[in-house]
Motif scaffolding. Structure first.
Motif, PDB file in Angstrom:
ATOM      1  N   THR A  33      10.591  -0.618  -7.219  1.00  0.00           N
ATOM      2  CA  THR A  33      10.856   0.629  -6.510  1.00  0.00           C
ATOM      3  C   THR A  33      10.471   0.609  -5.040  1.00  0.00           C
ATOM      4  O   THR A  33      10.583   1.629  -4.367  1.00  0.00           O
ATOM      5  CB  THR A  33      10.131   1.800  -7.211  1.00  0.00           C
ATOM      6  OG1 THR A  33       8.752   1.450  -7.325  1.00  0.00           O
ATOM      7  CG2 THR A  33      10.702   2.064  -8.585  1.00  0.00           C
ATOM      8  N   ALA A  34      10.025  -0.538  -4.534  1.00  0.00           N
ATOM      9  CA  ALA A  34       9.766  -0.590  -3.083  1.00  0.00           C
ATOM     10  C   ALA A  34      11.057  -0.354  -2.310  1.00  0.00           C
ATOM     11  O   ALA A  34      11.033   0.146  -1.191  1.00  0.00           O
ATOM     12  CB  ALA A  34       9.161  -1.935  -2.692  1.00  0.00           C
ATOM     13  N   ARG A  56      13.926   1.714  -1.411  1.00  0.00           N
ATOM     14  CA  ARG A  56      14.090   3.163  -1.558  1.00  0.00           C
ATOM     15  C   ARG A  56      15.459   3.602  -1.083  1.00  0.00           C
ATOM     16  O   ARG A  56      16.098   2.928  -0.286  1.00  0.00           O
ATOM     17  CB  ARG A  56      13.004   3.876  -0.759  1.00  0.00           C
ATOM     18  CG  ARG A  56      11.623   3.304  -1.046  1.00  0.00           C
ATOM     19  CD  ARG A  56      10.509   4.299  -0.898  1.00  0.00           C
ATOM     20  NE  ARG A  56       9.259   3.689  -1.296  1.00  0.00           N
ATOM     21  CZ  ARG A  56       8.833   3.614  -2.562  1.00  0.00           C
ATOM     22  NH1 ARG A  56       9.553   4.137  -3.542  1.00  0.00           N
ATOM     23  NH2 ARG A  56       7.693   3.034  -2.858  1.00  0.00           N
ATOM     24  N   LEU A  57      15.882   4.731  -1.569  1.00  0.00           N
ATOM     25  CA  LEU A  57      17.186   5.262  -1.183  1.00  0.00           C
ATOM     26  C   LEU A  57      17.007   6.482  -0.306  1.00  0.00           C
ATOM     27  O   LEU A  57      16.341   7.440  -0.697  1.00  0.00           O
ATOM     28  CB  LEU A  57      17.993   5.627  -2.438  1.00  0.00           C
ATOM     29  CG  LEU A  57      18.636   4.418  -3.133  1.00  0.00           C
ATOM     30  CD1 LEU A  57      19.144   4.807  -4.518  1.00  0.00           C
ATOM     31  CD2 LEU A  57      19.783   3.866  -2.294  1.00  0.00           C
ATOM     32  N   GLY A  58      17.607   6.448   0.870  1.00  0.00           N
ATOM     33  CA  GLY A  58      17.510   7.598   1.763  1.00  0.00           C
ATOM     34  C   GLY A  58      18.839   8.231   2.074  1.00  0.00           C
ATOM     35  O   GLY A  58      18.884   9.384   2.492  1.00  0.00           O
ATOM     36  N   TYR A  99       7.926   6.325   3.366  1.00  0.00           N
ATOM     37  CA  TYR A  99       9.201   6.178   2.641  1.00  0.00           C
ATOM     38  C   TYR A  99      10.118   5.158   3.305  1.00  0.00           C
ATOM     39  O   TYR A  99      10.812   4.423   2.635  1.00  0.00           O
ATOM     40  CB  TYR A  99       9.896   7.540   2.535  1.00  0.00           C
ATOM     41  CG  TYR A  99      10.956   7.570   1.461  1.00  0.00           C
ATOM     42  CD1 TYR A  99      10.599   7.702   0.117  1.00  0.00           C
ATOM     43  CD2 TYR A  99      12.306   7.455   1.776  1.00  0.00           C
ATOM     44  CE1 TYR A  99      11.563   7.726  -0.879  1.00  0.00           C
ATOM     45  CE2 TYR A  99      13.275   7.486   0.784  1.00  0.00           C
ATOM     46  CZ  TYR A  99      12.896   7.624  -0.541  1.00  0.00           C
ATOM     47  OH  TYR A  99      13.854   7.654  -1.532  1.00  0.00           O
TER      48      TYR A  99
END
Lengths: 243, 766, 153
Positions: free
Chosen positions: C32-33, C35-37, C99
């Motif tokens: 999970t490092a 990430r979706l932005g 994030y």
């Protein structure tokens, strides 16, 4: 923002492509950098993606005395880092370096950009000015079209069913030729609001291409955008590219 | 006094390590066995009546009334004149903005859930869209909500002195506006609701700035006891206000988790955030400044309108936006006469929520643009006009005409400091060389850490006037601070540890800080309104003091001395040459109580509820200066330099303060230049991805240069003031002024943000 | 079944062709490092390395990444450049909420390794398409230069 379901194929044989692409809704995919955003918004819902990246020669860069041959799968980043002879090498690097962002350039391809022909894209305008020729391939059959014939209209090209863009050939300009390039975009890496490219070969009239509502077009035949702001930017881009 | 070693130390943040290793845990990282993912069918039209919902036969699609019993909460200020427009989690009969949730679709993953959405269709009879304030207030406009006489949530009036009687020689009228924005934290909202079958609790993991108040609202809406709802905010990837309101998606996720007894996850995507998340700004002003010919601003009158969108978000609605803007219009200036009407207007756009700088970004833009106009009118420089009107240090403390109790500071010193940061010679040289360069200056005050009187005065339904802390020393001497704020970038895990360490004479590393979890911490309100350092810091300090008192008493027994002789330092209690490690005291207090002084109860835990004495808040302030170059052919604005001279009182961790200031400034630069949520005439959103909504990027920015003035507050923890929002307040004013100056020879006037190329070219050709 | 090589380990993943690499990493492999932005390639939070170069994991159908060598931040714990960047990011306060950090680190590492981190202007230009909403970028720009200096010593 997730794509609709699609099937996936990859082939290393050119002759298999026409059959794979004959399936309704099948489309070829190179780097997917324009396609994925559209699929994520579900404005594009292909039934099958056919990956071109394993095809022989797809990422080749070759030089012959008068010509730079770029496989359609050559990435923007490859061009940014330098392909072919000067002065073309520097010109292509300059255009490539302004496309999106480095991680996108690492996957996005020159061929994909031309084959999609987004009217705000950079390569169609720049390569049109540079007299590039599209190498189209259907199975084992090849044909060549100058870009002004390949780029039919916005998001439209002369590709026939089952045919893919295999390569681009860029004539090597003389050493004393000049290239002008101006892209006006709302932020670094964004799609152009206006772009213009000029190839000036001494003794010949300048060859000028611009982005337009009809896609990349040679001047003076490119229609102006309806939006007066964009029309104004287009004039600025033209002036700066040809200065 | 002991040396104040940890206060003012730029201690590296403890938060960093996990993020640098990719080990931070955000809500979307979580999953649970048996989890279903949620996607929403959203309205494709801005205003319409739902006639039917077509959906695949047996699929898990839920419309309004099908997710279980829901009680809608009144939202907005607690006063009868504020018209109610509660936001249903799923649209009942009418949709009022594009993107409003109509139905909830569940599937094993998000892909399949979106497939299900694609198979559903709402048949909607279109009603007239109200795309902006003008359309909403037109006499012919349809009423957006039943029973409303017009499309206003409320209006208010800020009046002081008598503007009408001023008979001022100069009256300068301007219509000004601020574009609509998205807070756009890099992490969109996300949540996972998990029924805990052992405890009977519903556990909601959610990206939230305020878990406790959210729990309260959710429990009431769902009709369950708060004791059976646990809200946990894990790492939160930025909030800026966008994660501090009750939103429909969490109601639906929780309701479905309860109804189906299964974990439900919803992860907002960027399009949803830009299309249906809380939106911000969009102010309109029509103001007249009354002034003397020597540039003294006497009074301000006029109207301001805020486009608050279709619904009022719990708890406050958007009322504070307009009210705060009106009350802050006087800025740090000595304007005694005010006659300001403010209007919170309903349109068919997404609801307005809070966003860094609430109200004040618009107010600052308006008053500073008016002062620039006054400078131009009187022939005074834009610096001189401010110098003449700023409240002086000698005049502080002072209650402004609108009732804000400005406490400590020296506003002119900030103006002088920022002016000194500018290289006026270099600017002049570039101008002489033909570059089109402008300089703009703006000042503001930032109300921070405001308490009961302020919030109650606003008739808030939730009055965040206190904050609690529990500080626990464990038998080995290590400590845990439990706090109800939620740190999502502000570095409070580090700075609160510094505050505790300071009091207890320990290294901050021995103080663990836990926050953002209703199951762990005492009740509190969360992180917003530049309040956390003042409130949670104050509570932590008091808790540490209480614990320190007990440690000293026990140490005195162990060292055979008086408690007043005991000093806590370096992890020990010391009295002269003798000392005892805190771990030994903790051991005694918790495991060996026979060693305690007679009458000293066992245990080492302090629980404190803290309310700052200055309930009107403490006021940070700053002067900003922007230097821009404008391309008059393309309208492009390049920011060449940006300077800040700011005062937020004592800095607990100056490195963190700089980060807050710079981050805020860059958001303000986005407001000024690049960010705008645009809509068409049918209120269809035109900015739904980051390709259309441009956040500022590094390549576009100069270094933000910051100078600090330090005037401690009277009563807060170590004299600190809040600093979270301030940076975002002044950039639109400073940058608009700079652009206008760069275009002075065109006579161009910049009166709207963002100052986009289109607006620049329009201003030139006007 | 999709065959992916991630951080040096082969994985067989029962993923659909439409799943992006980011989705497969996060939801199927727990990495999970990444990430979706934005899911549009605009923000850079999802950068991973493919054959050593950063790409957007949100724009890459995982099916297209079969056969390639994929590295996420989790796979760079012992990487010298990443160690220098981690130290520099903390020292320069180059992160707040964290994030954007993983994507930022991968983009920064690439800038350094390609020799594009000599001065602030170069770093700023090189970070086009890497969005951070918290820091205002100054700390990041300083940290990338600091790490580049450390590594050149």
């Amino acid at each position: 923002m997730t794509p609709a379901a699609f099937a996936f194929s990859r082939t290393a044989r050119w002759e298999e492509l026409p059959a794979l692409l004959a399936e309704p809704g099948a489309i070829p995919v190179a780097g997917a950098q324009s396609l994925m955003p559209m699929m994520a918004l579900r404005v594009a819902e292909p039934a099958r993606l056919v990956a071109l990246d394993a095809l022989p020669g797809y990422r080749d860069v070759r030089q012959s005395p008068g010509l730079l041959h770029l496989g359609a799968g050559v990435t923007h980043a490859t061009a940014e880092d330098g392909v072919g002879p000067e002065p073309l090498r520097g010109w292509l690097a300059r255009v490539a370096g302004g496309i999106a962002y480095r991680p996108v350039r690492n996957r996005g391809t020159i061929g994909g950009s031309l084959a999609l022909h987004d009217p705000a894209a950079d390569w169609p305008v720049a390569l049109l000015a540079l007299r590039a020729v599209a190498v189209l391939r259907h199975g084992t059959a090849e044909r060549r079209l100058p870009l002004q014939e390949f780029l039919v209209g916005p998001f439209t090209t002369a590709l026939a069913p089952g045919e893919v863009l295999a390569a681009i050939e860029v004539p090597r300009p003389p050493e004393d030729a000049r290239f002008g390039w101006c892209k006006l975009a709302p932020s670094a890496g964004a799609f152009a609001e206006a772009s213009a490219a000029m190839l000036q070969i001494p003794g010949a009239p300048p060859r000028v291409a611009v982005s337009s509502p009809e896609g990349a077009r040679l001047m003076p035949d490119a229609p102006l955008p309806d939006d007066p702001h964009l029309a104004r930017l287009r004039e600025v881009a033209l002036r700066r590219a040809t200065a | 006094m002991e040396a104040k070693g940890w206060i003012g130390a730029s201690l590296p943040r403890r938060e960093d390590r996990r993020h640098l290793l990719g080990q931070g845990v955000f809500a979307a990282d979580l999953s649970a066995p048996g989890m279903l993912e949620l996607a929403f069918l959203r309205s494709p039209v801005a205003h319409g009546r739902i006639k039917a919902l077509r959906r695949p036969g047996s699929a898990p699609v839920f419309a309004a009334g099908e997710i279980g019993p829901i009680t809608l909460l009144p939202a907005g200020p607690d006063m009868p004149s504020f018209r109610q427009a509660p936001y249903p989690p799923l649209a009942e009969d009418v949709v009022r903005f594009v993107g409003q949730p109509i139905a909830a679709c569940l599937a094993a993953n998000r892909f399949a859930a979106e497939d299900l959405v694609a198979q559903c269709e709402a048949e909607i009879e279109t009603l007239p869209a109200l795309p902006d304030v003008a359309a909403a207030l037109a006499p012919s406009a349809v009423a957006l909500h039943p029973g409303w006489a017009d499309n206003r949530y409320a209006s208010g009036h800020v009046k002081a002195g008598d503007v009408a009687a001023l008979d001022a020689p100069l009256k300068i009228r301007r219509r000004l506006s601020l574009g609509r924005q998205s807070a756009a934290p890099m992490e969109p909202r996300a949540m996972l609701a998990v029924p805990d079958r052992r405890t009977g609790e519903l556990v909601l993991h959610i990206s939230s700035q305020g878990p406790h108040t959210l729990r309260h609202a959710l429990a009431r809406m769902l009709g369950i006891p708060e004791a059976r709802l646990r809200v946990v905010a894990p790492d939160v990837g930025g909030g800026f206000g966008a994660k501090n309101r009750l939103m429909p998606e969490e109601v639906v996720a929780c309701a479905l988790a309860l109804r189906l007894d299964r974990p439900i996850r919803w992860v907002e995507d960027r399009r949803e955030h830009l299309m249906a998340g809380a939106q911000a700004r969009e102010h309109l002003y029509d103001l007249t400044l009354h002034a003397t010919r020597d540039g003294i601003a006497l009074g301000l009158e006029g109207d301001l309108w805020v486009d608050a969108g279709a619904y009022a978000l719990w708890p406050t609605g958007a009322f504070a936006e307009a009210g705060m803007a009106a009350r802050n219009l006087g800025g740090p200036y000595r304007i005694a006469h005010l006659d300001l009407h403010h209007h919170t207007v309903a349109t068919t756009k997404p609801p307005m929520g809070p966003y860094r700088g609430v109200g004040r970004t618009g107010a600052c833009f308006a008053i500073e643009r008016l002062l620039d106009a006054l400078a131009d009118e009187t022939g005074l420089s834009r610096v001189e006009i401010r110098r003449r009107n700023l409240i002086t240090q000698q005049e502080l403390p002072r209650v402004t005409a609108s009732g804000l109790a400005l406490d400590t500071g020296d506003y002119r010193a900030a103006l002088d400091a920022v002016e000194a940061m500018l290289d006026r010679e270099a600017i002049a040289a570039r101008r002489a060389a033909g570059e089109r360069i402008g300089v703009g200056i703006a000042l503001y005050t930032e109300q921070s850490g405001h308490g009961t009187a302020e919030w109650a005065g606003r008739r808030n339904r939730v009055v965040p006037g206190h904050e609690a802390a529990t500080l626990r020393m464990h038998p080995d001497g290590s400590l845990t601070l439990l706090t109800a704020i939620q740190s999502h970038g502000q570095g409070l895990e580090t700075s609160l540890a510094q505050i505790v360490a300071e009091e207890l004479g320990v290294h901050p590393d021995v103080v663990e800080v836990r926050h953002g979890d209703t199951g762990l911490s005492p009740f509190g309100f969360g992180t917003f309104a530049s309040r956390s350092l003042v409130f949670a810091g104050g509570a932590a300090e008091r808790a540490a003091q209480a614990l320190a008192g007990k440690l000293r008493r026990i140490a005195a027994q162990l060292l055979q001395t008086e408690a007043s002789e005991v000093v806590l330092r370096d992890g020990a209690a010391c009295a002269g040459p003798a000392s005892v490690p805190l771990a030994d005291i903790a051991h005694a207090a918790l495991l060996r109580q026979e060693r305690l002084p007679a009458g000293e109860p066992p245990g080492l835990e302090a629980h404190v509820t803290y309310s700052p004495p200055e309930e009107g808040g403490v006021f940070s302030y700053a002067a900003h200066a922007a230097v821009v170059r404008v391309d008059a052919e393309t309208g492009a604005v390049q920011l060449l330099d940006y300077c800040v001279a700011e005062d937020c009182g004592t800095m607990i961790n100056p490195m963190i303060v700089d980060g807050q200031v710079k981050g805020g400034v860059v958001q303000g630069i986005g407001t000024a230049l690049t960010e705008e949520l645009r809509f068409d005439a049918e209120a269809q959103p035109l900015s739904t991805t980051f390709a259309d909504y441009h956040l500022p990027e590094a390549a576009f920015l100069p270094e933000i240069r910051v100078t600090h003035l330090v005037t401690p507050a009277h009563s807060t923890v170590h004299g600190a003031k809040g600093v979270g929002e301030g940076g975002a307040i002044a950039p639109p004013a400073a940058i608009a002024a700079a652009v206008e100056e760069a275009l002075a020879d065109f006579g161009a006037r910049i009166d709207a943000t963002p100052v986009s190329p289109r607006r620049v070219l329009a201003a030139i050709s006007r | 079944m999709m065959r992916l090589t991630i951080n040096g380990t082969g994985h067989q993943v029962p993923a659909e062709p439409r799943e992006s690499l980011a989705h497969v990493l996060r939801d199927r492999l727990g990495l999970t490092a990444t990430r979706l932005g934005c899911a549009q390639g605009s923000c850079g939070a999802c950068n991973v390395l493919v054959d050593g170069s950063p790409v957007r994991a949100c724009l890459l159908p995982a099916s297209l990444a079969e056969g390639e060598d994929i590295t996420t931040l989790e796979g760079l714990r012992d990487d010298a450049a990443m160690a220098a960047l981690r130290e520099a990011f903390q020292a320069e306060h180059a992160l707040q909420c964290g994030y954007c950090t993983a994507g930022m680190l991968l983009a920064a590492r690439d800038l350094i390794l390609r020799g594009r981190a000599h001065d602030a202007a170069q770093v700023r230009a090189g970070l086009a398409g890497q969005l951070c909403r918290c820091t205002g970028y100054d700390g990041i720009v300083a940290a990338v230069q600091r790490a580049a200096r450390t590594l050149s010593r």
